[in-house]
Design a protein around this motif. Structure first.
Motif, PDB file in Angstrom:
ATOM      1  N   GLY A 126       0.797  -1.226   0.000  1.00  0.00           N
ATOM      2  CA  GLY A 126       0.000   0.000   0.000  1.00  0.00           C
ATOM      3  C   GLY A 126       0.830   1.277   0.000  1.00  0.00           C
ATOM      4  N   ILE A 127       2.147   1.126   0.061  1.00  0.00           N
ATOM      5  CA  ILE A 127       3.011   2.312   0.040  1.00  0.00           C
ATOM      6  C   ILE A 127       3.442   2.535  -1.409  1.00  0.00           C
ATOM      7  CG2 ILE A 127       5.027   3.422   1.052  1.00  0.00           C
ATOM      8  CD1 ILE A 127       5.013   1.122   3.155  1.00  0.00           C
ATOM      9  N   ILE A 128       2.976   3.638  -1.984  1.00  0.00           N
ATOM     10  CA  ILE A 128       3.268   3.884  -3.392  1.00  0.00           C
ATOM     11  C   ILE A 128       4.649   4.500  -3.533  1.00  0.00           C
ATOM     12  CG2 ILE A 128       2.509   5.118  -5.457  1.00  0.00           C
ATOM     13  CD1 ILE A 128      -0.307   5.263  -3.978  1.00  0.00           C
ATOM     14  N   GLY A 129       5.392   4.038  -4.508  1.00  0.00           N
ATOM     15  CA  GLY A 129       6.696   4.626  -4.759  1.00  0.00           C
ATOM     16  C   GLY A 129       7.579   3.668  -5.519  1.00  0.00           C
ATOM     17  N   GLU A 142       9.454  13.469   7.764  1.00  0.00           N
ATOM     18  CA  GLU A 142       8.583  14.627   7.935  1.00  0.00           C
ATOM     19  C   GLU A 142       7.124  14.200   7.975  1.00  0.00           C
ATOM     20  OE1 GLU A 142       9.345  17.436   4.834  1.00  0.00           O
ATOM     21  OE2 GLU A 142      11.468  17.604   5.338  1.00  0.00           O
ATOM     22  N   SER A 143       6.297  15.117   8.389  1.00  0.00           N
ATOM     23  CA  SER A 143       4.865  14.858   8.428  1.00  0.00           C
ATOM     24  C   SER A 143       4.351  14.530   7.026  1.00  0.00           C
ATOM     25  CB  SER A 143       4.161  16.103   8.968  1.00  0.00           C
ATOM     26  OG  SER A 143       2.797  15.841   9.076  1.00  0.00           O
ATOM     27  N   GLY A 144       3.531  13.484   6.945  1.00  0.00           N
ATOM     28  CA  GLY A 144       2.912  13.144   5.665  1.00  0.00           C
ATOM     29  C   GLY A 144       3.753  12.293   4.740  1.00  0.00           C
ATOM     30  N   THR A 145       4.861  11.753   5.242  1.00  0.00           N
ATOM     31  CA  THR A 145       5.725  10.945   4.375  1.00  0.00           C
ATOM     32  C   THR A 145       5.347   9.470   4.378  1.00  0.00           C
ATOM     33  OG1 THR A 145       7.333  10.931   6.183  1.00  0.00           O
ATOM     34  CG2 THR A 145       7.791  12.407   4.334  1.00  0.00           C
ATOM     35  N   GLY A 146       4.424   9.077   5.234  1.00  0.00           N
ATOM     36  CA  GLY A 146       3.969   7.682   5.211  1.00  0.00           C
ATOM     37  C   GLY A 146       4.465   6.838   6.377  1.00  0.00           C
ATOM     38  N   LYS A 147       4.812   7.475   7.490  1.00  0.00           N
ATOM     39  CA  LYS A 147       5.355   6.721   8.631  1.00  0.00           C
ATOM     40  C   LYS A 147       4.352   5.691   9.152  1.00  0.00           C
ATOM     41  CE  LYS A 147       6.399  10.472  11.008  1.00  0.00           C
ATOM     42  NZ  LYS A 147       6.099  11.501   9.980  1.00  0.00           N
ATOM     43  N   GLU A 148       3.085   6.096   9.167  1.00  0.00           N
ATOM     44  CA  GLU A 148       2.088   5.163   9.687  1.00  0.00           C
ATOM     45  C   GLU A 148       1.938   3.951   8.765  1.00  0.00           C
ATOM     46  OE1 GLU A 148      -1.410   7.027  11.106  1.00  0.00           O
ATOM     47  OE2 GLU A 148      -2.448   5.128  11.435  1.00  0.00           O
ATOM     48  N   LEU A 149       2.019   4.198   7.463  1.00  0.00           N
ATOM     49  CA  LEU A 149       1.924   3.086   6.512  1.00  0.00           C
ATOM     50  C   LEU A 149       3.070   2.109   6.725  1.00  0.00           C
ATOM     51  CD1 LEU A 149       0.994   4.861   3.143  1.00  0.00           C
ATOM     52  CD2 LEU A 149      -0.510   3.636   4.711  1.00  0.00           C
ATOM     53  N   VAL A 150       4.248   2.667   7.014  1.00  0.00           N
ATOM     54  CA  VAL A 150       5.410   1.807   7.238  1.00  0.00           C
ATOM     55  C   VAL A 150       5.213   0.970   8.510  1.00  0.00           C
ATOM     56  CG1 VAL A 150       7.891   1.783   7.745  1.00  0.00           C
ATOM     57  CG2 VAL A 150       6.993   3.302   5.981  1.00  0.00           C
ATOM     58  N   THR A 183       8.490   9.284  14.584  1.00  0.00           N
ATOM     59  CA  THR A 183       8.626  10.687  14.970  1.00  0.00           C
ATOM     60  C   THR A 183       8.924  11.552  13.762  1.00  0.00           C
ATOM     61  OG1 THR A 183       9.807  12.239  16.373  1.00  0.00           O
ATOM     62  CG2 THR A 183      11.115  10.466  15.442  1.00  0.00           C
ATOM     63  N   ASN A 184       8.427  12.776  13.788  1.00  0.00           N
ATOM     64  CA  ASN A 184       8.878  13.708  12.750  1.00  0.00           C
ATOM     65  C   ASN A 184       9.811  14.748  13.355  1.00  0.00           C
ATOM     66  OD1 ASN A 184       7.125  15.444  14.074  1.00  0.00           O
ATOM     67  ND2 ASN A 184       5.475  15.172  12.578  1.00  0.00           N
ATOM     68  N   ARG A 185      10.210  14.476  14.602  1.00  0.00           N
ATOM     69  CA  ARG A 185      11.156  15.392  15.252  1.00  0.00           C
ATOM     70  C   ARG A 185      12.562  14.847  15.125  1.00  0.00           C
ATOM     71  NH1 ARG A 185       9.548  16.861  21.277  1.00  0.00           N
ATOM     72  NH2 ARG A 185      11.474  18.063  21.085  1.00  0.00           N
ATOM     73  N   VAL A 205       3.427  13.510   0.930  1.00  0.00           N
ATOM     74  CA  VAL A 205       2.440  12.731   0.181  1.00  0.00           C
ATOM     75  C   VAL A 205       1.018  13.066   0.634  1.00  0.00           C
ATOM     76  CG1 VAL A 205       1.705  10.425  -0.499  1.00  0.00           C
ATOM     77  CG2 VAL A 205       4.129  10.899  -0.138  1.00  0.00           C
ATOM     78  N   ARG A 206       0.855  13.342   1.914  1.00  0.00           N
ATOM     79  CA  ARG A 206      -0.483  13.686   2.411  1.00  0.00           C
ATOM     80  C   ARG A 206      -1.017  14.908   1.662  1.00  0.00           C
ATOM     81  NH1 ARG A 206       0.241  14.433   7.758  1.00  0.00           N
ATOM     82  NH2 ARG A 206      -0.666  12.462   8.433  1.00  0.00           N
ATOM     83  N   GLU A 207      -0.153  15.897   1.501  1.00  0.00           N
ATOM     84  CA  GLU A 207      -0.579  17.123   0.837  1.00  0.00           C
ATOM     85  C   GLU A 207      -0.957  16.846  -0.619  1.00  0.00           C
ATOM     86  OE1 GLU A 207       2.387  20.219   0.799  1.00  0.00           O
ATOM     87  OE2 GLU A 207       0.948  21.721   0.091  1.00  0.00           O
ATOM     88  N   LEU A 208      -0.169  16.005  -1.271  1.00  0.00           N
ATOM     89  CA  LEU A 208      -0.457  15.686  -2.662  1.00  0.00           C
ATOM     90  C   LEU A 208      -1.786  14.940  -2.781  1.00  0.00           C
ATOM     91  CD1 LEU A 208       1.966  14.594  -5.369  1.00  0.00           C
ATOM     92  CD2 LEU A 208       0.034  13.118  -4.946  1.00  0.00           C
ATOM     93  N   LYS A 209      -1.980  14.005  -1.868  1.00  0.00           N
ATOM     94  CA  LYS A 209      -3.208  13.220  -1.879  1.00  0.00           C
ATOM     95  C   LYS A 209      -4.417  14.143  -1.720  1.00  0.00           C
ATOM     96  CE  LYS A 209      -5.132   9.393   0.751  1.00  0.00           C
ATOM     97  NZ  LYS A 209      -4.984   8.628   1.986  1.00  0.00           N
ATOM     98  N   HIS A 210      -4.300  15.110  -0.817  1.00  0.00           N
ATOM     99  CA  HIS A 210      -5.430  15.996  -0.581  1.00  0.00           C
ATOM    100  C   HIS A 210      -5.636  16.994  -1.691  1.00  0.00           C
ATOM    101  CE1 HIS A 210      -6.661  14.252   3.026  1.00  0.00           C
ATOM    102  NE2 HIS A 210      -5.417  14.235   3.469  1.00  0.00           N
ATOM    103  N   GLY A 233      -8.561   8.345   7.780  1.00  0.00           N
ATOM    104  CA  GLY A 233      -7.461   7.415   7.540  1.00  0.00           C
ATOM    105  C   GLY A 233      -6.116   8.117   7.543  1.00  0.00           C
ATOM    106  N   GLU A 234      -6.022   9.201   8.315  1.00  0.00           N
ATOM    107  CA  GLU A 234      -4.736   9.911   8.365  1.00  0.00           C
ATOM    108  C   GLU A 234      -3.891   9.456   9.531  1.00  0.00           C
ATOM    109  OE1 GLU A 234      -3.496  11.773   6.150  1.00  0.00           O
ATOM    110  OE2 GLU A 234      -5.276  11.467   4.962  1.00  0.00           O
TER     111      GLU A 234
END
Ligand SMILES: Nc1ncnc2c1ncn2[C@@H]1O[C@H](COP(=O)(O)OP(=O)(O)OP(=O)(O)O)[C@@H](O)[C@H]1O
Ligand SMILES: [Mg+2]
Length: 471
Positions: A169-172, A199-207, A310-312, A387-392, A470-471
């Motif tokens: 499910g991780i596109i790339g 960073e935020s929206g890069t797919g950490k949760e998917l990973v 983390t995104n920190r 990716v989140r921003e692109l998706k939206h 689903g974010e």
């Protein structure tokens, strides 16, 4: 007999002129029989003949090997002892190594049964002793083909999934993402503690999801804890649980997220936001694999895998005394870093294609793509929300355009004030709400607390909404 002989294709010629090369009927099973004795070879081949099969034969290991290379063989039936340099075992190894998931049955004379058993360990499905019992041969071949079909189907499905979505499910498909996929694949089965950064929206949760799915804990629970969404005062009880009466308001006993993860995976999202005063206890839990509820006396053994994200920049947080170094060392045994989208722009066209395909299904209308001008803008843009921003952006474009090819790039992305909201009549409120939330989040640089304030909703509501999306 004569008709059967006709159906049996004996191809003792060079593979280059073999009749079947390149013309294989995919619905037929291709069986290769290798046996040096002509009479035995013919018997074996004839027994196996069926309408849905194509039988190929070879009388030397060398020629058999060539056919294995050239043809898409489903099942190899080979004599163990063959004249020349290549014997049945060599063919077995070759067949098991190939991509085609070829099944193998060995035929052996008396005295080499031990070798045959050895061969089973190398992946042969079965072995037959000479003189071959015809009924057994049929049955064993049938079974081996069945297994081969399943293996093949599995592989096709895997490929289809890979084509649809990259990896779990991780596109790339950029080199950077391929490295990420490799690291997930390597880390998932070994139970190691993983820290996912990006960073935020890069797919950490998917990973994190992929790691759980690919681990041997996949059947167990996957418990996610968003450390930045839980108020500090509730965090300890949320993570470690509490006993009745252990503090004001503790009217019952409750297990914490750690206990609830037993047998599975706990994901500590935004671990950088764990309050400093809870960090020693967290470290202890991780180190001892035991947990004590607040106010509890017994410590419970934990059997779980810890994934944090983390995104920190946690090294910086350590320097600034906001995060304990020993805890950092404990949680980042393996690190998987997700590159920001601006560093892998070659993934943008694929992301657009896949997201639009998903959106087409969801919105029930055909979305063919985005215009050339829109693509140029997408490729130029920096994507701070990744990716989140692109998706939206794509969702927004799809919702506010009736065209199959989208060109209404939001002004926040194009930098131009060209995006006009058409009539809002008929747009589902849910979609509008989502746009408002996502847009606000973006405007405040992903800071959820600030976004909640601007939107006039509680932080928990915001998290609940994001979860719904689903974010
Ligand atoms: N490579 C990707 N392929 C498909 N979807 C993706 C990819 N990366 C991110 N997404 C989508 O973007 C959104 C954000 O992803 P995700 O929640 O995993 O990001 P995150 O890194 O955890 O962000 P945050 O730090 O803000 O929590 C989700 O909708 C997710 O499905
Ligand atoms: Mg996340």
């Amino acid at each position: 007999m004569a008709t059967k002989k006709q159906k049996t294709k004996v191809e003792n010629r060079e593979p280059n002129d073999a009749v079947n090369v390149g013309k294989k009927d995919i619905r037929k099973d291709h069986i290769l029989v290798v046996e040096d004795d002509t009479a035995e070879l013919e018997t074996l081949a004839e027994v196996l003949v069926a309408d849905d099969r194509e039988i190929h034969t070879a009388q030397t290991g060398e020629y058999g090997a060539k056919l294995l290379d050239k043809l898409d063989i489903d099942l190899l039936i080979t004599d163990l002892m063959l004249p020349g340099k290549t014997d049945g075992l060599d063919l077995l190894r070759k067949a098991r190594k190939n991509e085609k998931k070829t099944g193998v049955i060995l035929v052996t004379g008396h005295g080499s049964v031990d070798t045959a058993i050895e061969a089973m360990k190398e992946g042969a499905h079965d072995y037959l002793t000479k003189p071959v019992d015809i009924r057994r041969l049929r049955a064993v071949a049938e079974k081996a083909l069945e297994v081969a079909h399943i293996a093949r189907r599995h592989k096709e499905l895997e490929e289809a999934i890979a084509v649809e979505s990259g990896f779990m499910g991780i596109i790339g498909e950029s080199p950077a993402m391929k490295t990420v996929f490799e690291r997930i694949r390597a880390a998932a089965p070994i139970d190691s503690t993983v820290l996912i950064t990006g960073e935020s929206g890069t797919g950490k949760e998917l990973v994190a999801d992929a790691i759980h799915e690919l681990s041997n804990r996949a059947e167990g629970p996957l418990v996610k804890v968003n450390c930045s969404a839980i108020p500090e005062s509730l965090m300890e009880s949320e993570l470690f649980g509490h006993e009745k009466g252990s503090f004001t308001g503790a009217s019952d006993s409750r297990p914490g997220k750690f206990e609830l993860s037993t047998g599975g995976t706990i994901v500590l999202d935004e671990i950088g936001d764990i309050p400093l005063k809870l960090q020693p206890k967290l470290l202890r839990v991780l180190e001892n694999s035991t947990v004590e509820r607040i106010g509890g006396r017994e410590s419970k053994k934990l059997d779980l895998r810890v994934v944090s994200s983390t995104n920190r920049d946690l090294d910086k947080a350590v320097e600034e005394n906001e995060f304990r170094q020993d805890l950092l060392y404990r949680i980042r045994v393996v690190t998987i870093n997700l590159p920001p989208l601006r560093e892998r722009k070659e993934d943008i066209p694929l992301l657009i294609e896949r997201f639009l395909a998903r959106l087409s299904v969801r919105l029930g209308r055909k979305l063919e793509g985005i215009s050339k001008e829109a693509l140029d803008i997408f490729m130029d843009y920096d994507w701070p929300g990744n990716v989140r921003e692109l998706k939206h952006a794509l969702e927004q474009m799809a919702i506010f355009s009736a065209e199959p090819v989208l060109s209404n790039v939001p002004e926040t992305i194009s930098g131009k004030k060209v995006f006009k909201v058409g009539s809002l009549a008929g747009v589902p409120i849910k979609d509008l709400e989502k746009q408002a939330i996502m847009q606000t989040l973006k405007d405040v640089g992903g800071d959820k607390k600030q976004a909640a304030q601007v939107l006039g909703i509680g932080l928990r509501t915001l998290y609940r909404k994001l979860e719904e999306y689903g974010e």
